[in-house]
Design an enzyme around this catalytic site. Sequence first.
Site, short mmCIF file in Angstrom:
data_model
loop_
_atom_site.label_atom_id
_atom_site.label_comp_id
_atom_site.label_asym_id
_atom_site.label_seq_id
_atom_site.Cartn_x
_atom_site.Cartn_y
_atom_site.Cartn_z
N ARG A 152 10.76 -1.98 11.77
CA ARG A 152 9.57 -1.65 12.54
C ARG A 152 9.35 -2.69 13.63
O ARG A 152 9.50 -3.88 13.37
CB ARG A 152 8.34 -1.59 11.60
CG ARG A 152 8.05 -0.19 11.09
CD ARG A 152 7.04 -0.16 9.98
NE ARG A 152 5.76 -0.79 10.31
CZ ARG A 152 4.69 -0.76 9.51
NH1 ARG A 152 4.75 -0.13 8.35
NH2 ARG A 152 3.58 -1.35 9.86
N ARG A 205 -0.54 -9.79 13.57
CA ARG A 205 -1.00 -8.71 12.68
C ARG A 205 -1.73 -9.27 11.47
O ARG A 205 -2.77 -8.75 11.07
CB ARG A 205 0.24 -7.97 12.16
CG ARG A 205 0.33 -6.56 12.59
CD ARG A 205 1.68 -6.06 12.20
NE ARG A 205 1.66 -5.33 10.98
CZ ARG A 205 2.74 -5.17 10.21
NH1 ARG A 205 3.88 -5.74 10.54
NH2 ARG A 205 2.66 -4.45 9.12
N ARG A 227 -10.33 -0.21 8.36
CA ARG A 227 -9.89 -1.59 8.57
C ARG A 227 -10.97 -2.44 9.21
O ARG A 227 -10.78 -3.62 9.44
CB ARG A 227 -8.68 -1.59 9.49
CG ARG A 227 -7.43 -2.10 8.79
CD ARG A 227 -6.26 -1.90 9.71
NE ARG A 227 -5.39 -0.91 9.15
CZ ARG A 227 -4.13 -1.14 8.83
NH1 ARG A 227 -3.58 -2.30 9.07
NH2 ARG A 227 -3.41 -0.19 8.28
N ARG A 260 11.73 -6.02 5.24
CA ARG A 260 11.56 -4.57 5.15
C ARG A 260 12.42 -3.83 6.17
O ARG A 260 12.57 -4.28 7.30
CB ARG A 260 10.09 -4.21 5.37
CG ARG A 260 9.85 -2.69 5.43
CD ARG A 260 8.41 -2.33 5.33
NE ARG A 260 7.61 -2.83 6.41
CZ ARG A 260 6.29 -2.71 6.48
NH1 ARG A 260 5.64 -2.09 5.50
NH2 ARG A 260 5.62 -3.20 7.49
N LYS A 277 0.83 -1.21 0.00
CA LYS A 277 0.00 0.00 0.00
C LYS A 277 0.87 1.26 0.00
O LYS A 277 0.63 2.19 -0.76
CB LYS A 277 -0.93 0.02 1.24
CG LYS A 277 -1.84 -1.20 1.35
CD LYS A 277 -2.76 -1.13 2.56
CE LYS A 277 -2.06 -1.18 3.91
NZ LYS A 277 -1.39 -2.46 4.21
P1 AP5 Z 1 4.83 -1.63 1.90
O1 AP5 Z 1 4.54 -0.79 0.72
O2 AP5 Z 1 5.55 -1.05 3.05
O3 AP5 Z 1 3.48 -2.39 2.38
P2 AP5 Z 1 2.20 -1.86 3.16
O4 AP5 Z 1 1.02 -2.47 2.50
O5 AP5 Z 1 2.25 -0.39 3.27
O6 AP5 Z 1 2.42 -2.61 4.55
P3 AP5 Z 1 2.30 -2.06 6.04
O7 AP5 Z 1 3.04 -3.04 6.89
O8 AP5 Z 1 2.66 -0.65 6.13
O9 AP5 Z 1 0.76 -2.26 6.27
P4 AP5 Z 1 0.03 -2.42 7.63
O10 AP5 Z 1 -1.35 -2.31 7.20
O11 AP5 Z 1 0.34 -3.64 8.41
O12 AP5 Z 1 0.69 -1.28 8.54
P5 AP5 Z 1 0.26 0.21 8.83
O13 AP5 Z 1 1.49 1.00 8.94
O14 AP5 Z 1 -0.79 0.64 7.90
O15 AP5 Z 1 5.65 -2.91 1.37
C1 AP5 Z 1 6.11 -3.92 2.24
C2 AP5 Z 1 7.51 -4.37 1.83
O16 AP5 Z 1 7.44 -5.04 0.58
C3 AP5 Z 1 8.52 -3.22 1.63
O17 AP5 Z 1 9.79 -3.66 2.03
C4 AP5 Z 1 8.47 -2.96 0.11
O18 AP5 Z 1 9.71 -2.44 -0.35
C5 AP5 Z 1 8.18 -4.34 -0.43
N1 AP5 Z 1 7.30 -4.32 -1.63
C6 AP5 Z 1 6.22 -3.53 -1.82
N2 AP5 Z 1 5.64 -3.80 -3.01
C7 AP5 Z 1 6.37 -4.79 -3.57
C8 AP5 Z 1 6.26 -5.51 -4.81
N3 AP5 Z 1 5.30 -5.25 -5.69
N4 AP5 Z 1 7.19 -6.48 -5.07
C9 AP5 Z 1 8.17 -6.73 -4.17
N5 AP5 Z 1 8.33 -6.09 -3.01
C10 AP5 Z 1 7.43 -5.13 -2.70
O19 AP5 Z 1 -0.41 0.05 10.28
C11 AP5 Z 1 0.40 -0.31 11.39
C12 AP5 Z 1 -0.44 -0.52 12.61
O20 AP5 Z 1 -1.13 0.69 12.95
C13 AP5 Z 1 -1.57 -1.56 12.48
O21 AP5 Z 1 -1.10 -2.88 12.72
C14 AP5 Z 1 -2.53 -1.08 13.56
O22 AP5 Z 1 -2.09 -1.47 14.85
C15 AP5 Z 1 -2.43 0.42 13.46
N6 AP5 Z 1 -3.43 0.95 12.52
C16 AP5 Z 1 -3.19 1.52 11.31
N7 AP5 Z 1 -4.35 1.84 10.70
C17 AP5 Z 1 -5.34 1.43 11.53
C18 AP5 Z 1 -6.76 1.43 11.45
N8 AP5 Z 1 -7.40 1.94 10.37
N9 AP5 Z 1 -7.47 0.93 12.49
C19 AP5 Z 1 -6.85 0.42 13.58
N10 AP5 Z 1 -5.51 0.36 13.72
C20 AP5 Z 1 -4.76 0.86 12.69
MG MG Z 2 2.42 0.98 4.89
#
Ligand code: AP5
Ligand code: MG
Length: 216
Positions: free
Chosen positions: A162, A173, A89, A128, A14
């Site tokens: 992270r 997660r 979410r 990552r 994302k």
């Molecule tokens: P990356 O682009 O970083 O993936 P992402 O989908 O952004 O993954 P996140 O871990 O950020 O998502 P998340 O939903 O768990 O965490 P968030 O920060 O939103 O890519 C991942 C890796 O793969 C990178 O190394 C990248 O280089 C590589 N990559 C990407 N695309 C690729 C491809 N096509 N091919 C190969 N490699 C690739 O949330 C964190 C925490 O915050 C949650 O767990 C929760 O506790 C809280 N939180 C956030 N939002 C909410 C909500 N709405 N409600 C409640 N709690 C929330």
């Molecule tokens: Mg992200």
Amino acid sequence: MINLFLLGLPGAGKGTVSEQIVDKYHLTHISTGDMFREAMANETKVGLEAKSYIDKGDLVPDEVTARLVEERLGQPDIKEGYILDGFPRTIVQAELLEEITKKLNKPLTNVISLEVKEDTLVNRLSARFMCKKCGATYNKITKMPKVVGTCDRCGSHEFYQREDDKPEVVKNRLQVNEKMNTPLKDYYQKNGILSVVDGEQTPEKVFESVDAVLSK
Ligand code: AP5
Ligand code: MG
Ligand code: ZN
């Protein structure tokens, strides 16, 4: 006007595709995860509350998260359109978002579900790493900095993993997020604004597929 919600499990890409979308469409990127990490780094009230959930891989309560998004969507830089990355979410959050966007007259125009197999997600998350200074995202396998040890974006030499990318947390997660993924897809399928993109492709191809949806 594009108001996009990017739906995808942890590691689906994302954040990665959001950067590419911003480059082309100049939308405002809103990642609740990034906002929480910033709040945690600054030790604000929201940050301290969120930390107890995030470090375990659990979801932050709906009300706290929705309030943060409501405040952000009310800012003037949203005029040209937005990308919501990682919000909503839960169905409750989806309903709250509908109320918020109705009030602000900024309804979602697109929902894209980025779909990636669980094995791939686990591999991506464990590989990552992030720049300590600017938060740029890298990957030991698929995206090393151009100059080893130096951030492409800000030139810093300090990186970190992270807390929630550690193997014990990743498992929870993924479970927590998988539970809500299908209900959310169904919710937006019924709304008629859902598109599905294969997130297993290279980052370039993923963006091409997303671009094809957005330029329709
Ligand atoms: P990356 O682009 O970083 O993936 P992402 O989908 O952004 O993954 P996140 O871990 O950020 O998502 P998340 O939903 O768990 O965490 P968030 O920060 O939103 O890519 C991942 C890796 O793969 C990178 O190394 C990248 O280089 C590589 N990559 C990407 N695309 C690729 C491809 N096509 N091919 C190969 N490699 C690739 O949330 C964190 C925490 O915050 C949650 O767990 C929760 O506790 C809280 N939180 C956030 N939002 C909410 C909500 N709405 N409600 C409640 N709690 C929330
Ligand atoms: Mg992200
Ligand atoms: Zn950096």
